[in-house]
Design a protein around this motif. Sequence first.
Motif, mmCIF file in Angstrom:
data_model
loop_
_atom_site.group_PDB
_atom_site.id
_atom_site.type_symbol
_atom_site.label_atom_id
_atom_site.label_comp_id
_atom_site.label_asym_id
_atom_site.label_seq_id
_atom_site.Cartn_x
_atom_site.Cartn_y
_atom_site.Cartn_z
ATOM 1 N N CYS A 63 -2.964 0.103 -3.974
ATOM 2 C CA CYS A 63 -2.526 -1.238 -3.572
ATOM 3 C C CYS A 63 -2.097 -1.960 -4.838
ATOM 4 O O CYS A 63 -2.927 -2.220 -5.722
ATOM 5 C CB CYS A 63 -3.662 -1.984 -2.877
ATOM 6 S SG CYS A 63 -3.266 -3.715 -2.495
ATOM 7 N N LYS A 64 -0.795 -2.263 -4.933
ATOM 8 C CA LYS A 64 -0.247 -2.857 -6.152
ATOM 9 C C LYS A 64 0.889 -3.825 -5.806
ATOM 10 O O LYS A 64 1.371 -3.877 -4.677
ATOM 11 C CB LYS A 64 0.299 -1.773 -7.090
ATOM 12 C CG LYS A 64 -0.730 -0.771 -7.592
ATOM 13 C CD LYS A 64 -1.758 -1.418 -8.517
ATOM 14 C CE LYS A 64 -2.790 -0.395 -8.981
ATOM 15 N NZ LYS A 64 -3.853 -1.043 -9.781
ATOM 16 N N ILE A 65 1.316 -4.565 -6.811
ATOM 17 C CA ILE A 65 2.509 -5.407 -6.695
ATOM 18 C C ILE A 65 3.724 -4.530 -6.994
ATOM 19 O O ILE A 65 3.766 -3.839 -8.021
ATOM 20 C CB ILE A 65 2.450 -6.594 -7.670
ATOM 21 C CG1 ILE A 65 1.235 -7.474 -7.360
ATOM 22 C CG2 ILE A 65 3.736 -7.424 -7.584
ATOM 23 C CD1 ILE A 65 0.928 -8.497 -8.439
ATOM 24 N N PHE A 66 4.692 -4.548 -6.114
ATOM 25 C CA PHE A 66 5.852 -3.662 -6.193
ATOM 26 C C PHE A 66 6.969 -4.338 -6.985
ATOM 27 O O PHE A 66 7.421 -5.425 -6.639
ATOM 28 C CB PHE A 66 6.321 -3.342 -4.777
ATOM 29 C CG PHE A 66 7.439 -2.345 -4.681
ATOM 30 C CD1 PHE A 66 7.463 -1.217 -5.474
ATOM 31 C CD2 PHE A 66 8.476 -2.539 -3.771
ATOM 32 C CE1 PHE A 66 8.488 -0.286 -5.372
ATOM 33 C CE2 PHE A 66 9.508 -1.622 -3.656
ATOM 34 C CZ PHE A 66 9.511 -0.493 -4.460
ATOM 35 N N ASP A 67 7.397 -3.688 -8.065
ATOM 36 C CA ASP A 67 8.553 -4.151 -8.833
ATOM 37 C C ASP A 67 9.665 -3.132 -8.621
ATOM 38 O O ASP A 67 9.775 -2.138 -9.346
ATOM 39 C CB ASP A 67 8.189 -4.258 -10.316
ATOM 40 C CG ASP A 67 9.325 -4.844 -11.157
ATOM 41 O OD1 ASP A 67 10.458 -4.934 -10.659
ATOM 42 O OD2 ASP A 67 9.071 -5.196 -12.335
ATOM 43 N N GLN A 68 10.462 -3.384 -7.603
ATOM 44 C CA GLN A 68 11.507 -2.432 -7.213
ATOM 45 C C GLN A 68 12.591 -2.328 -8.278
ATOM 46 O O GLN A 68 13.100 -1.244 -8.579
ATOM 47 C CB GLN A 68 12.108 -2.865 -5.879
ATOM 48 C CG GLN A 68 13.101 -1.893 -5.268
ATOM 49 C CD GLN A 68 13.560 -2.359 -3.897
ATOM 50 O OE1 GLN A 68 13.618 -3.563 -3.624
ATOM 51 N NE2 GLN A 68 13.875 -1.424 -3.021
ATOM 52 N N GLN A 69 12.941 -3.462 -8.880
ATOM 53 C CA GLN A 69 14.040 -3.489 -9.844
ATOM 54 C C GLN A 69 13.719 -2.652 -11.084
ATOM 55 O O GLN A 69 14.567 -1.904 -11.581
ATOM 56 C CB GLN A 69 14.330 -4.943 -10.239
ATOM 57 C CG GLN A 69 15.527 -5.097 -11.161
ATOM 58 C CD GLN A 69 15.847 -6.553 -11.436
ATOM 59 O OE1 GLN A 69 15.182 -7.451 -10.929
ATOM 60 N NE2 GLN A 69 16.870 -6.795 -12.228
ATOM 61 N N VAL A 87 0.876 -1.165 0.000
ATOM 62 C CA VAL A 87 0.000 0.000 0.000
ATOM 63 C C VAL A 87 0.907 1.207 0.000
ATOM 64 O O VAL A 87 1.888 1.273 0.764
ATOM 65 C CB VAL A 87 -0.932 0.014 1.221
ATOM 66 C CG1 VAL A 87 -1.607 1.378 1.383
ATOM 67 C CG2 VAL A 87 -1.986 -1.070 1.097
ATOM 68 N N GLY A 88 0.644 2.147 -0.893
ATOM 69 C CA GLY A 88 1.502 3.319 -0.994
ATOM 70 C C GLY A 88 0.732 4.533 -1.457
ATOM 71 O O GLY A 88 -0.475 4.469 -1.731
ATOM 72 N N LYS A 89 1.431 5.626 -1.532
ATOM 73 C CA LYS A 89 0.885 6.871 -2.074
ATOM 74 C C LYS A 89 1.587 7.159 -3.396
ATOM 75 O O LYS A 89 2.823 7.207 -3.453
ATOM 76 C CB LYS A 89 1.110 8.026 -1.103
ATOM 77 C CG LYS A 89 0.146 8.080 0.060
ATOM 78 C CD LYS A 89 -1.175 8.741 -0.364
ATOM 79 C CE LYS A 89 -2.111 8.929 0.837
ATOM 80 N NZ LYS A 89 -1.623 9.966 1.750
ATOM 81 N N TYR A 90 0.797 7.349 -4.446
ATOM 82 C CA TYR A 90 1.347 7.634 -5.772
ATOM 83 C C TYR A 90 0.689 8.901 -6.290
ATOM 84 O O TYR A 90 -0.497 8.905 -6.623
ATOM 85 C CB TYR A 90 1.096 6.448 -6.710
ATOM 86 C CG TYR A 90 1.630 6.641 -8.111
ATOM 87 C CD1 TYR A 90 2.977 6.413 -8.387
ATOM 88 C CD2 TYR A 90 0.795 7.051 -9.147
ATOM 89 C CE1 TYR A 90 3.482 6.593 -9.671
ATOM 90 C CE2 TYR A 90 1.287 7.219 -10.429
ATOM 91 C CZ TYR A 90 2.634 6.996 -10.688
ATOM 92 O OH TYR A 90 3.123 7.178 -11.973
ATOM 93 N N ASN A 91 1.450 9.963 -6.295
ATOM 94 C CA ASN A 91 0.948 11.268 -6.746
ATOM 95 C C ASN A 91 -0.369 11.640 -6.073
ATOM 96 O O ASN A 91 -1.341 12.055 -6.711
ATOM 97 C CB ASN A 91 0.810 11.301 -8.267
ATOM 98 C CG ASN A 91 2.158 11.192 -8.976
ATOM 99 O OD1 ASN A 91 3.193 11.606 -8.432
ATOM 100 N ND2 ASN A 91 2.168 10.636 -10.170
ATOM 101 N N GLY A 92 -0.384 11.442 -4.749
ATOM 102 C CA GLY A 92 -1.529 11.853 -3.951
ATOM 103 C C GLY A 92 -2.628 10.825 -3.805
ATOM 104 O O GLY A 92 -3.566 11.024 -3.025
ATOM 105 N N GLU A 93 -2.521 9.717 -4.523
ATOM 106 C CA GLU A 93 -3.556 8.673 -4.474
ATOM 107 C C GLU A 93 -3.025 7.453 -3.734
ATOM 108 O O GLU A 93 -1.919 6.994 -4.003
ATOM 109 C CB GLU A 93 -3.984 8.284 -5.893
ATOM 110 C CG GLU A 93 -5.058 7.220 -5.950
ATOM 111 C CD GLU A 93 -5.397 6.800 -7.379
ATOM 112 O OE1 GLU A 93 -6.235 5.897 -7.535
ATOM 113 O OE2 GLU A 93 -4.810 7.374 -8.319
#
Length: 259
Positions: free
Chosen positions: A88-94, A79-85
Motif C-alpha cells: 500500500c503506497k502513494i502512486f507516482d505514475q509520472q 494497493v498493488g503487487k510488487y515483485n510478489g509482495e
Amino acid sequence: MRVYPLIPWPAHAGISGFESPAAEYAQRRLSIDNLLILHPSATFFHAAPDDSMKRVGIFDNDLLVVDRHVTPRTGCIIVGKYNGERICKIFDQQNKQLMSSDENLQTIPIHDYDDFTVEGVVIRSLRQHQHIKGIVAPSFEYSHLRGGLDDLLLGHPSATWFGIARGDSMQDEGIFNGDVIIVDRKTLAQQGSVIVGQFNGEFVCKIFDKKRRLLLSSNERYPAIPIRDFDTFSVEGVVTSSVRFHFKSSLLSTWPCTH
C-alpha cells in the motif's frame, strides 16, 4: 477535537438540535455501506500491512477499502503487487515510483523488469478504536459478504450515530480532521476509552480518564481537561471506529486522491 453530529442512525438514536453538515442527506438513512462503498462489484477490503502510511492516516492493520473501478493517477494511494509482495503506497505514475507517507522511508522505483500491478485505489480506510466483532480474513471481496458492513462492524446499530471530527488533538490515535467517527451510545466507557462527550455545551472527542476525571488528547501539544464539579459533562458514546476519506465523497465534499 470537536465533533459535529452528521446523521444519527437511526434518526431517533442521535442527538437532536444540531444542523447537519450535509443537509442534503438529512432525510437519508446512512449506513457504513453508504459511507465506504462507491462501486460495490469492484470493491475489496485489505488490512494495511504496516505503519508506512500513517502520516496520511493509514495505520498498521487498518481496513482499507480498495476500488478497482477508479483509475489510478499520481497522488492516489493504491494497493498493488510488487515483485510478489502486496503493498500500500502513494502512486507516482509520472516518475514510475511508489512512495510512503514517511519521508524517512526510501522511495521504491518501478523498473521495466519489475513485476508490478495496481490492484485498486484506496478510497477509504477504517480504523477500529474499540474491538466489536473484528475482521478474520486479511483480504476479502465486498460482494462475498452475506449481509452488509453494518452487521460486520457495528455492535449496537440502533444506538449508533456518526459525527465529523474537527481538529488535530486526536491524530496520534488515528483520528484526523475531517474524519467520520462512528459512535456507540450503548457500549460502556471504560478507563482509556475514546469517547465523544458533551462538555459545557460542546461535543468533544477525547480519551476518557475516568479515575482522574480528565479528558485527554493523544496529541501531546494539548493539555488535559479536568472535569470539575461545576462543569456540564456527559458521555454521548464510545468511538468504535473512524473513517478516513482518501478519494472523492459527495458527503464530505472531498475530491480524487486527496491525502
